[in-house]
Write a protein that holds these residues in place. Structure first.
Motif, PDB file in Angstrom:
ATOM      1  N   VAL A  97       1.636  74.377  45.036  1.00 50.07           N
ATOM      2  CA  VAL A  97       2.462  73.351  44.405  1.00 50.07           C
ATOM      3  C   VAL A  97       1.587  72.132  44.100  1.00 50.07           C
ATOM      4  CG1 VAL A  97       4.436  71.803  44.692  1.00 50.07           C
ATOM      5  CG2 VAL A  97       4.527  74.120  45.606  1.00 50.07           C
ATOM      6  N   ILE A  98       1.720  71.629  42.861  1.00 47.82           N
ATOM      7  CA  ILE A  98       1.083  70.378  42.465  1.00 47.82           C
ATOM      8  C   ILE A  98       2.201  69.388  42.166  1.00 47.82           C
ATOM      9  CG2 ILE A  98      -0.326  69.221  40.723  1.00 47.82           C
ATOM     10  CD1 ILE A  98      -1.822  71.844  40.313  1.00 47.82           C
ATOM     11  N   ALA A  99       2.209  68.250  42.877  1.00 48.17           N
ATOM     12  CA  ALA A  99       3.181  67.189  42.607  1.00 48.17           C
ATOM     13  C   ALA A  99       2.549  66.236  41.608  1.00 48.17           C
ATOM     14  CB  ALA A  99       3.552  66.461  43.886  1.00 48.17           C
ATOM     15  N   MET A 100       3.151  66.128  40.424  1.00 47.57           N
ATOM     16  CA  MET A 100       2.576  65.344  39.334  1.00 47.57           C
ATOM     17  C   MET A 100       3.441  64.123  39.052  1.00 47.57           C
ATOM     18  SD  MET A 100       1.829  66.666  35.521  1.00 47.57           S
ATOM     19  CE  MET A 100       1.240  65.581  34.250  1.00 47.57           C
ATOM     20  N   GLY A 101       2.866  62.947  39.207  1.00 46.70           N
ATOM     21  CA  GLY A 101       3.577  61.705  38.906  1.00 46.70           C
ATOM     22  C   GLY A 101       4.116  61.037  40.148  1.00 46.70           C
ATOM     23  N   ASN A 102       4.310  59.731  40.043  1.00 43.98           N
ATOM     24  CA  ASN A 102       4.789  58.949  41.181  1.00 43.98           C
ATOM     25  C   ASN A 102       6.188  59.360  41.625  1.00 43.98           C
ATOM     26  OD1 ASN A 102       2.399  57.598  41.156  1.00 43.98           O
ATOM     27  ND2 ASN A 102       3.195  55.791  40.092  1.00 43.98           N
ATOM     28  N   CYS A 103       7.028  59.803  40.697  1.00 40.47           N
ATOM     29  CA  CYS A 103       8.375  60.222  41.073  1.00 40.47           C
ATOM     30  C   CYS A 103       8.348  61.497  41.909  1.00 40.47           C
ATOM     31  CB  CYS A 103       9.226  60.432  39.827  1.00 40.47           C
ATOM     32  SG  CYS A 103       9.545  58.922  38.918  1.00 40.47           S
ATOM     33  N   ALA A 104       7.472  62.434  41.556  1.00 35.51           N
ATOM     34  CA  ALA A 104       7.359  63.675  42.325  1.00 35.51           C
ATOM     35  C   ALA A 104       6.666  63.439  43.657  1.00 35.51           C
ATOM     36  CB  ALA A 104       6.603  64.723  41.520  1.00 35.51           C
ATOM     37  N   ILE A 105       5.826  62.414  43.738  1.00 39.47           N
ATOM     38  CA  ILE A 105       5.098  62.148  44.976  1.00 39.47           C
ATOM     39  C   ILE A 105       5.952  61.358  45.971  1.00 39.47           C
ATOM     40  CG2 ILE A 105       3.137  60.879  45.947  1.00 39.47           C
ATOM     41  CD1 ILE A 105       1.588  61.634  43.421  1.00 39.47           C
ATOM     42  N   GLY A 106       6.648  60.318  45.501  1.00 39.93           N
ATOM     43  CA  GLY A 106       7.394  59.491  46.443  1.00 39.93           C
ATOM     44  C   GLY A 106       8.686  58.908  45.922  1.00 39.93           C
ATOM     45  N   GLY A 107       9.218  59.412  44.841  1.00 41.07           N
ATOM     46  CA  GLY A 107      10.463  58.890  44.302  1.00 41.07           C
ATOM     47  C   GLY A 107      10.273  57.906  43.170  1.00 41.07           C
ATOM     48  N   GLY A 108       9.078  57.320  43.066  1.00 43.32           N
ATOM     49  CA  GLY A 108       8.776  56.401  41.974  1.00 43.32           C
ATOM     50  C   GLY A 108       9.635  55.152  42.007  1.00 43.32           C
ATOM     51  N   PRO A 109       9.980  54.618  40.847  1.00 36.66           N
ATOM     52  CA  PRO A 109      10.783  53.389  40.802  1.00 36.66           C
ATOM     53  C   PRO A 109      12.233  53.614  41.221  1.00 36.66           C
ATOM     54  CG  PRO A 109      10.429  54.196  38.592  1.00 36.66           C
ATOM     55  CD  PRO A 109       9.596  55.048  39.503  1.00 36.66           C
ATOM     56  N   PHE A 110      12.619  54.869  41.387  1.00 36.96           N
ATOM     57  CA  PHE A 110      13.995  55.180  41.778  1.00 36.96           C
ATOM     58  C   PHE A 110      14.177  55.192  43.286  1.00 36.96           C
ATOM     59  CE2 PHE A 110      12.871  57.478  37.861  1.00 36.96           C
ATOM     60  CZ  PHE A 110      13.653  56.755  36.989  1.00 36.96           C
ATOM     61  N   SER A 111      13.115  54.952  44.029  1.00 36.95           N
ATOM     62  CA  SER A 111      13.173  54.949  45.481  1.00 36.95           C
ATOM     63  C   SER A 111      13.394  53.527  45.988  1.00 36.95           C
ATOM     64  CB  SER A 111      11.868  55.512  46.052  1.00 36.95           C
ATOM     65  OG  SER A 111      11.887  55.444  47.445  1.00 36.95           O
ATOM     66  N   TYR A 112      14.545  53.282  46.547  1.00 38.77           N
ATOM     67  CA  TYR A 112      14.864  51.982  47.123  1.00 38.77           C
ATOM     68  C   TYR A 112      15.853  52.212  48.258  1.00 38.77           C
ATOM     69  CZ  TYR A 112      18.874  52.521  43.991  1.00 38.77           C
ATOM     70  OH  TYR A 112      19.963  53.019  43.335  1.00 38.77           O
ATOM     71  N   PRO A 113      15.970  51.259  49.180  1.00 39.49           N
ATOM     72  CA  PRO A 113      16.882  51.444  50.318  1.00 39.49           C
ATOM     73  C   PRO A 113      18.330  51.644  49.853  1.00 39.49           C
ATOM     74  CG  PRO A 113      15.428  49.575  50.693  1.00 39.49           C
ATOM     75  CD  PRO A 113      15.216  50.013  49.285  1.00 39.49           C
ATOM     76  N   GLY A 114      18.954  52.659  50.371  1.00 45.28           N
ATOM     77  CA  GLY A 114      20.352  52.924  50.066  1.00 45.28           C
ATOM     78  C   GLY A 114      20.583  53.861  48.897  1.00 45.28           C
ATOM     79  N   GLN A 115      19.547  54.257  48.190  1.00 53.40           N
ATOM     80  CA  GLN A 115      19.770  55.184  47.062  1.00 53.40           C
ATOM     81  C   GLN A 115      20.086  56.571  47.622  1.00 53.40           C
ATOM     82  OE1 GLN A 115      17.931  57.886  45.660  1.00 53.40           O
ATOM     83  NE2 GLN A 115      16.314  57.912  47.175  1.00 53.40           N
ATOM     84  N   TYR A 116      20.849  57.334  46.889  1.00 54.11           N
ATOM     85  CA  TYR A 116      21.326  58.620  47.395  1.00 54.11           C
ATOM     86  C   TYR A 116      21.082  59.771  46.435  1.00 54.11           C
ATOM     87  CZ  TYR A 116      25.061  57.491  44.157  1.00 54.11           C
ATOM     88  OH  TYR A 116      25.743  57.147  43.029  1.00 54.11           O
ATOM     89  N   ALA A 117      20.594  59.519  45.235  1.00 52.14           N
ATOM     90  CA  ALA A 117      20.551  60.565  44.222  1.00 52.14           C
ATOM     91  C   ALA A 117      19.181  61.186  44.010  1.00 52.14           C
ATOM     92  CB  ALA A 117      21.056  60.005  42.890  1.00 52.14           C
ATOM     93  N   ILE A 118      18.119  60.587  44.533  1.00 47.25           N
ATOM     94  CA  ILE A 118      16.758  61.035  44.244  1.00 47.25           C
ATOM     95  C   ILE A 118      16.072  61.491  45.527  1.00 47.25           C
ATOM     96  CG2 ILE A 118      14.504  60.321  43.302  1.00 47.25           C
ATOM     97  CD1 ILE A 118      16.793  60.436  41.242  1.00 47.25           C
ATOM     98  N   VAL A 119      15.337  62.615  45.444  1.00 49.78           N
ATOM     99  CA  VAL A 119      14.511  63.077  46.556  1.00 49.78           C
ATOM    100  C   VAL A 119      13.236  62.237  46.555  1.00 49.78           C
ATOM    101  CG1 VAL A 119      13.239  65.033  47.505  1.00 49.78           C
ATOM    102  CG2 VAL A 119      15.439  65.417  46.397  1.00 49.78           C
ATOM    103  N   ASN A 120      12.917  61.629  47.682  1.00 54.89           N
ATOM    104  CA  ASN A 120      11.755  60.736  47.779  1.00 54.89           C
ATOM    105  C   ASN A 120      10.464  61.517  48.005  1.00 54.89           C
ATOM    106  OD1 ASN A 120      13.210  58.394  47.400  1.00 54.89           O
ATOM    107  ND2 ASN A 120      13.681  58.200  49.573  1.00 54.89           N
ATOM    108  N   GLY A 121      10.134  62.382  47.081  1.00 62.47           N
ATOM    109  CA  GLY A 121       8.897  63.149  47.148  1.00 62.47           C
ATOM    110  C   GLY A 121       9.146  64.637  47.237  1.00 62.47           C
ATOM    111  N   ALA A 122       8.336  65.388  46.500  1.00 58.15           N
ATOM    112  CA  ALA A 122       8.466  66.842  46.513  1.00 58.15           C
ATOM    113  C   ALA A 122       8.097  67.428  47.864  1.00 58.15           C
ATOM    114  CB  ALA A 122       7.588  67.456  45.419  1.00 58.15           C
ATOM    115  N   ASP A 123       7.283  66.708  48.646  1.00 61.14           N
ATOM    116  CA  ASP A 123       6.887  67.225  49.953  1.00 61.14           C
ATOM    117  C   ASP A 123       8.041  67.238  50.958  1.00 61.14           C
ATOM    118  OD1 ASP A 123       6.999  64.505  50.154  1.00 61.14           O
ATOM    119  OD2 ASP A 123       5.048  64.270  51.115  1.00 61.14           O
ATOM    120  N   LYS A 124       9.175  66.631  50.614  1.00 58.78           N
ATOM    121  CA  LYS A 124      10.357  66.693  51.474  1.00 58.78           C
ATOM    122  C   LYS A 124      11.040  68.067  51.386  1.00 58.78           C
ATOM    123  CE  LYS A 124      10.368  62.224  52.463  1.00 58.78           C
ATOM    124  NZ  LYS A 124       9.035  61.856  52.845  1.00 58.78           N
TER     125      LYS A 124
END
Length: 180
Positions: A97-124
């Motif tokens: 598996v190759i995680a490409m982009g900040n969103c695939a690595i750690g959620g990107g700009p969509f990662s913030y406290p309390g968010q519920y819709a985005i996986v915070n990284g493909a490694d999860k």
């Protein structure tokens, strides 16, 4: 008379695992799978300008049963996570598996406290082998990620191979390891 120590053997034996690693590294088949904007850069890496096929990984397969590399390119929503895992499980072993982009690595700009819709990284949800950072990462960065995966598969590294042919100089004493 030629001494026996100076005569090179005509046939070199290699371990089967080393041979299989070299074959796998030079015939990677990524799955055609893009989730968001990073998929455009992944497509550009496979197009004629960057030509990922020169590096042994350009045959994008339409089915997970025919591919051995999953390039997670983009944001993984919670609704899509089950599908991503199902596609990964359908791939034959060995698989990477190759995680490409900040969103695939750690959620990107969509990662913030309390968010519920985005996986915070493909490694999860997947075992990620190589991370390609950027928003979006350039096609050259994906090619570098594929080369890193090939280095890991061959265990000796592409830089060592290029050093053997004189493309890269040997590192000076006290310098760090090989860098591409």
């Amino acid at each position: 008379m030629v001494e026996a120590a100076l005569v090179q053997p005509r046939v070199k034996l290699v371990l089967l695992e080393d041979l299989l690693g070299a074959v796998r590294a030079n015939s990677l088949w990524p799955m055609t799978f893009g989730l968001a904007c990073c998929a455009i850069e992944m497509m550009a890496a496979g197009a004629s300008r960057f030509d990922l096929d020169r590096f042994g990984a350009g045959v994008f397969r339409p089915s997970p049963r025919q591919s051995d590399v999953m390039i997670v390119a983009g944001t993984i929503s919670r609704k899509m996570a089950a599908t991503v895992v199902t596609l990964y499980e359908q791939m034959p072993a060995p698989k990477w598996v190759i995680a490409m982009g900040n969103c695939a690595i750690g959620g990107g700009p969509f990662s913030y406290p309390g968010q519920y819709a985005i996986v915070n990284g493909a490694d999860k949800i997947l075992p990620v082998d190589v991370y390609v950072p950027g928003c979006p990462p350039r096609p050259e960065a994906l090619i570098q990620g594929v080369l890193e995966l090939q280095d890991r598969l061959t265990k000796q590294g592409r830089t060592n191979l290029l050093r053997r042919f004189g493309r890269f100089p040997e590192p000076a004493a006290g310098e760090g390891g090989s860098r591409v």
